[in-house]
Design a protein around this motif. Structure first.
Motif, short mmCIF file in Angstrom:
data_model
loop_
_atom_site.label_atom_id
_atom_site.label_comp_id
_atom_site.label_asym_id
_atom_site.label_seq_id
_atom_site.Cartn_x
_atom_site.Cartn_y
_atom_site.Cartn_z
N SER A 173 -16.10 5.90 -3.75
CA SER A 173 -15.05 5.39 -2.86
C SER A 173 -14.15 4.34 -3.51
CB SER A 173 -15.68 4.79 -1.60
OG SER A 173 -16.57 3.74 -1.93
N ILE A 174 -14.46 3.90 -4.72
CA ILE A 174 -13.68 2.83 -5.36
C ILE A 174 -13.19 3.31 -6.73
CG2 ILE A 174 -13.71 0.49 -6.29
CD1 ILE A 174 -15.83 -0.23 -4.27
N SER A 175 -11.89 3.18 -6.96
CA SER A 175 -11.30 3.45 -8.27
C SER A 175 -10.48 2.25 -8.70
CB SER A 175 -10.44 4.71 -8.25
OG SER A 175 -9.32 4.53 -7.40
N ASN A 201 -13.72 4.25 4.69
CA ASN A 201 -14.49 5.17 5.54
C ASN A 201 -13.83 6.54 5.70
OD1 ASN A 201 -12.35 4.74 7.25
ND2 ASN A 201 -13.49 3.52 8.73
N GLY A 202 -12.95 6.92 4.82
CA GLY A 202 -12.27 8.20 4.93
C GLY A 202 -10.93 8.11 5.61
N ASN A 203 -10.77 7.22 6.58
CA ASN A 203 -9.49 6.99 7.25
C ASN A 203 -8.88 5.65 6.89
OD1 ASN A 203 -9.47 9.44 8.68
ND2 ASN A 203 -10.86 8.59 10.23
N LEU A 204 -9.71 4.70 6.55
CA LEU A 204 -9.27 3.34 6.26
C LEU A 204 -9.43 3.06 4.78
CD1 LEU A 204 -8.28 0.78 7.81
CD2 LEU A 204 -10.67 0.00 7.79
N SER A 222 1.70 -12.01 -9.60
CA SER A 222 1.78 -11.49 -8.24
C SER A 222 0.44 -10.92 -7.80
CB SER A 222 2.87 -10.42 -8.14
OG SER A 222 2.55 -9.29 -8.92
N GLN A 223 0.23 -10.96 -6.50
CA GLN A 223 -0.96 -10.38 -5.88
C GLN A 223 -0.56 -9.71 -4.58
OE1 GLN A 223 -4.43 -10.13 -6.74
NE2 GLN A 223 -4.25 -8.74 -4.99
N GLU A 224 -0.91 -8.45 -4.45
CA GLU A 224 -0.61 -7.70 -3.24
C GLU A 224 -1.89 -7.08 -2.70
OE1 GLU A 224 2.16 -3.87 -1.83
OE2 GLU A 224 2.64 -4.98 -3.66
N LEU A 225 -2.07 -7.18 -1.38
CA LEU A 225 -3.19 -6.56 -0.69
C LEU A 225 -2.63 -5.69 0.43
CD1 LEU A 225 -5.70 -9.54 -0.37
CD2 LEU A 225 -6.03 -7.49 -1.76
N ARG A 226 -3.09 -4.43 0.50
CA ARG A 226 -2.63 -3.52 1.55
C ARG A 226 -3.83 -2.85 2.20
NH1 ARG A 226 0.90 -1.20 -2.45
NH2 ARG A 226 -0.36 0.71 -2.32
N LEU A 227 -3.84 -2.84 3.52
CA LEU A 227 -4.83 -2.12 4.29
C LEU A 227 -4.11 -1.00 5.02
CD1 LEU A 227 -7.87 -2.19 5.08
CD2 LEU A 227 -7.17 -3.46 7.12
N SER A 228 -4.58 0.23 4.86
CA SER A 228 -3.88 1.37 5.46
C SER A 228 -4.88 2.27 6.16
CB SER A 228 -3.11 2.15 4.41
OG SER A 228 -3.97 2.66 3.41
N ALA A 229 -4.37 2.98 7.17
CA ALA A 229 -5.21 3.89 7.94
C ALA A 229 -4.42 5.14 8.28
CB ALA A 229 -5.70 3.21 9.22
N ASP A 230 -5.09 6.27 8.25
CA ASP A 230 -4.51 7.56 8.65
C ASP A 230 -5.36 8.12 9.78
OD1 ASP A 230 -2.23 8.07 7.00
OD2 ASP A 230 -3.60 8.25 5.30
N GLY A 231 -4.72 8.24 10.94
CA GLY A 231 -5.41 8.82 12.08
C GLY A 231 -4.68 10.03 12.60
N GLU A 232 -5.18 10.62 13.65
CA GLU A 232 -4.56 11.79 14.24
C GLU A 232 -3.29 11.37 14.97
OE1 GLU A 232 -4.12 15.77 14.84
OE2 GLU A 232 -5.76 14.80 13.74
#
Length: 791
Positions: free
Chosen positions: A259-261, A331-334, A373-383
């Motif tokens: 899950s981590i690259s 978790n697959g979506n997040l 610089s430092q960037e943090l992004r949290l993303s989610a894909d749902g239905e």
């Protein structure tokens, strides 16, 4: 095209007449030429599915998507297209991107990216661009840092309109994403060698593959040499045009777990080339002093290869940097993405601004830039629902010495020869941004985006008297330091003229002269709303309303008065856009179009302020201006092997409110009705390529491409009072490439030619102190390319 440049009415404003009918006629001729080219190639008997245009995959919205499914205007170039079009630098890319102009505000190597009329024509190394530039998702905050990055590219994406809800840094004009090729698990290697006119040699190479079960690597490099100078000094015969450039990039991709690259990027570049010399166009009394005596042969040369200089224009640039990008599929979506980056840029460049063999205005720039610089992004894909939320931090430091020689200049009034500006700038940026997509039903999608930015900028600097001449000039003009102290060689010579007081005992004007120190804090909230309508599976219609801003800053060039160092304020824009993307004729044609309108507030431009020595240059704000335009792109594959591409951009800009203090006219002028700088009214570009087999496993591909840039003014002052010296003439460029290649892509031999008509053109015009000058584009060049890939 010879537009009427005479002032209209009594406003003293030049407006280009409406040439729409003539331009439509020109477009009709282009279409006819394309049709003729298609007709003379034998048609296949049966249409086949492989005629369909290949999908272009982009990450413009931080996820992998078909470019035609994205409700945003974006141009994309693959690595193969870059090779076909001869795109080796940003200037080449601009020629094939409707609405993008790349110019120079001055001859000191600072590029000006202008997208749909939004650009910043400043020549200070510490100035941010209105168009964001990203390499491997890392923002390069200053345009001078963007050289040496364009090699081993997977693709380039040019996003148009305000950006901020998806990217670390905000921008009013758009964003350019350079996306390098990534490491692969399978072994691959390749080499490409160019040899061309003027003893030009360019070698590119890469090797990639798995280093272990969890580690993949890619090493790429580019090396350019040119020993024979393209330009020649009109009087002395000295050659100019040496190239000596090297760049390398190492990428490591580590699959730390399922899950981590982690992607490690280390890159470096070095450029010890000659700079392109200016051509003096006209002697003019810009400085208010005595005109420079110029050899008549040095004025307005008739060839791009003719020039003059007394200080040889040269580059000595080094850059190094790295980034670590961590992608964690929670978790697959997040998912969570972290990008940590550092870049350092150094230069010691010389430039001859006046384009003559006299010391009218010569510059040496010694610059150091550090960017973290430092960037943090949290993303989610749902239905039917997806979102991205991010935070961004950056810290930039710029130190520059800006040394000028003006001994033959009217600006020195014969009193001094050398002055030097020294400054330091530190910038801290904090931002929160977010973007969400909602599928309202099968046809409608709503996108919302917002950004909060906090920026703190600290600046300290002054112009110093190097040879004692400024001290003598001030004494002659009756100016001394507070306490009736005469100025001396080595003093900080930037004075606070507005707060000076006359000493009644001596009659001298007493002024303060300490280095100028200031801090500015900017806070801004911007947002964007996009509504997409999928009329059919092949037609997408979208409309966007958004806002963008660019922070203010300081003038890093020479300054005689504190008034020149007073910070310019942030600029803002409100953008409206309507676009359509249509896949037609059984996926053999792609037609994209967009209409847009920008309400531009406090646009930052080069202007002037009143000082004790008269009007002097600085950066100012134009209270209000407007931009509107249209763009059209077509890609068509009418038969197997035949590709036709056309692009058209129309742009109309107008200043609605601005009182300009001109260094030429030394008076205020109502600039209402003027055009914004670097905004060509019309731009065309196109390509016709045909590929066909000649033997078992062998292909021939012939490609010709063209671009047209309409005339425009390089400075806002150009539209005031008929200053046609800042008028950049329109020009066409035509290139061609003929290649013999293996069908499996393993090798290729190609002949190429650029600027086939040997056009003498230029894309910018500026002034030193007593001359108007401009850098001519390169004349005709040609060569051969050989490439081989091990797969």
């Amino acid at each position: 095209m010879n537009y009427n440049k005479k002032p209209c009415g009594n406003r003293g404003i030049t407006r280009r007449p409406n040439k729409l009918a003539a331009e439509i006629s020109a477009l009709t001729k282009i279409a006819a030429a394309v049709t003729t080219a298609a007709m003379i190639i034998p048609a296949s008997v049966n249409a086949e599915s492989e005629w369909a245009i290949e999908e272009v995959i982009v990450t413009a919205q931080k996820r992998t998507e078909n470019i035609n499914d994205v409700g945003i205007t974006v141009n994309a170039f693959s690595g193969e297209q870059m090779k076909e079009l001869g795109i080796t630098n940003a200037t080449d890319m601009a020629q094939h991107t409707p609405g993008l102009t790349l110019t120079e505000a001055a001859p000191n190597g600072i590029p000006v990216y202008t997208l749909r009329g939004m650009g910043f024509d400043d020549y200070s190394a510490a100035s941010n661009s209105t168009v964001g530039v990203y390499v491997n998702q890392v923002a390069l905050p200053y345009p001078v840092m963007t050289s040496g990055q364009m090699f081993d590219m997977e693709r380039i994406e040019v996003l148009k309109g305000p950006q901020g809800d998806l990217y670390g840094r905000n921008s009013t004009g758009g964003a350019i994403n350079f996306i390098p090729n990534k490491p692969s698990e399978d072994f691959g290697a390749g080499i490409s060698l160019d040899y061309g006119r003027y003893d030009y040699t360019k070698l590119d190479g890469y090797v990639t593959g798995a280093l272990s079960d969890t580690l993949q690597g890619r090493l790429a490099f580019t090396r350019t040499e040119q020993d024979e100078g393209i330009q020649q000094h009109i009087v002395t015969g000295e050659k100019l045009g040496k190239q000596n450039k090297t760049a390398a990039r190492a990428l490591l991709n580590w699959n730390a777990s399922d899950s981590i690259s982690v992607l490690f990027d280390l890159h470096a570049a070095k450029d010890d080339s000659d700079q392109w010399a200016q051509q003096a166009y006209k002697v003019t009394n810009v400085s208010g002093g005595t005109l420079t005596p110029v050899n008549p042969a040095e004025l307005d040369p008739g060839s791009p290869r003719d020039a003059a200089w007394d200080l040889k224009p040269e580059k000595d640039q080094d850059s190094i940097g790295g980034s670590i990008t961590v992608d964690w599929d929670i978790n697959g979506n997040l998912s969570l993405t972290s990008i940590s980056a550092y870049d350092r840029f150094e230069r010691d460049d010389t430039s001859d601004w006046d384009g003559t063999s006299l010391e009218d205005f010569n510059i040496r720039n010694i610059t150091e830039i550090d960017s973290y610089s430092q960037e943090l992004r949290l993303s989610a894909d749902g239905e039917g629902f997806s979102w991205i939320a991010g935070v961004y931090f950056s810290h930039d430091e710029v130190d520059e010495i800006y040394h000028a020689w003006l001994s033959d200049s009217g600006a020195s009034l014969g009193a001094f020869g050398e002055v030097e500006s020294r400054y330091q700038q530190e910038t801290d940026t904090r931002a929160l941004f977010g973007h969400a997509d909602f599928d309202l039903n099968e046809q409608w999608r709503l996108s919302l985006g917002a950004r909060y930015t906090y920026e703190e900028r600290n600046w300290k600097g002054c112009t110093y008297d190097v040879d004692g001449g400024v001290a003598g000039l001030y004494e002659f003009q009756g100016i001394r330091k507070v306490g009736n102290v005469p100025f001396a060689q080595g003093d900080c010579s930037t004075i606070d003229g507005a707060n000076g007081t006359v000493n009644l005992g001596t009659g001298y004007l007493e002024v303060t002269n300490a280095p100028f120190e200031d801090e500015m804090v900017t806070e801004n909230v911007s947002g964007k709303i996009t509504l997409e309508y999928a009329a059919t599976e092949d037609i997408l219609i979208y409309t966007t309303v958004g806002t963008g801003f660019k922070s203010g800053g300081y003038n890093g060039a020479l300054a005689n008065d504190v008034a020149q160092l007073t910070p310019y304020q942030e600029e803002e824009t409100t953008a409206l856009e309507l676009g359509v993307k249509a896949t037609l004729l059984d996926s053999t044609m792609q037609l994209n179009a967009a209409l847009f309108h920008y309400d531009y507030r406090d646009k930052q431009v080069i202007g002037s302020v009143n000082t004790l020595l008269g009007p002097l240059a600085t950066t100012v704000n134009v209270p209000r201006s407007e931009i509107e335009g249209a763009e059209l792109e077509m890609q068509w594959r009418p038969m197997a092997g035949l590709d036709i591409k056309l692009g058209v951009a129309y742009l109309d800009t107008v200043v609605k409110e601005y009182e300009s203090l001109s260094p030429v006219f030394t008076s205020f002028t109502n600039a209402k009705g003027a055009e914004l700088p670097n905004t060509a009214q019309w731009q065309y570009n196109g390509l016709i390529g045909y590929e066909f087999p000649v033997a078992d496993g062998l292909l021939i591909r012939a490609v010709t491409d063209f671009s047209y840039t309409d005339s425009y003014y390089n400075h806002l002052e150009g539209t005031l009072g008929n200053v046609d010296e800042w008028y950049v003439d329109d020009y066409w460029l035509v290139n061609a490439r003929l290649a013999l290649a293996a069908e499996d892509g393993s090798w290729e031999v190609a002949l190429w030619g650029r600027n086939l008509e040997d056009k003498h053109y230029y894309h910018s015009s500026t002034f030193g102190t007593d001359t108007i000058n401009r850098p001519a584009g390169a004349g005709n060049t040609y060569g051969v390319n050989f490439s081989y890939n091990w797969m």
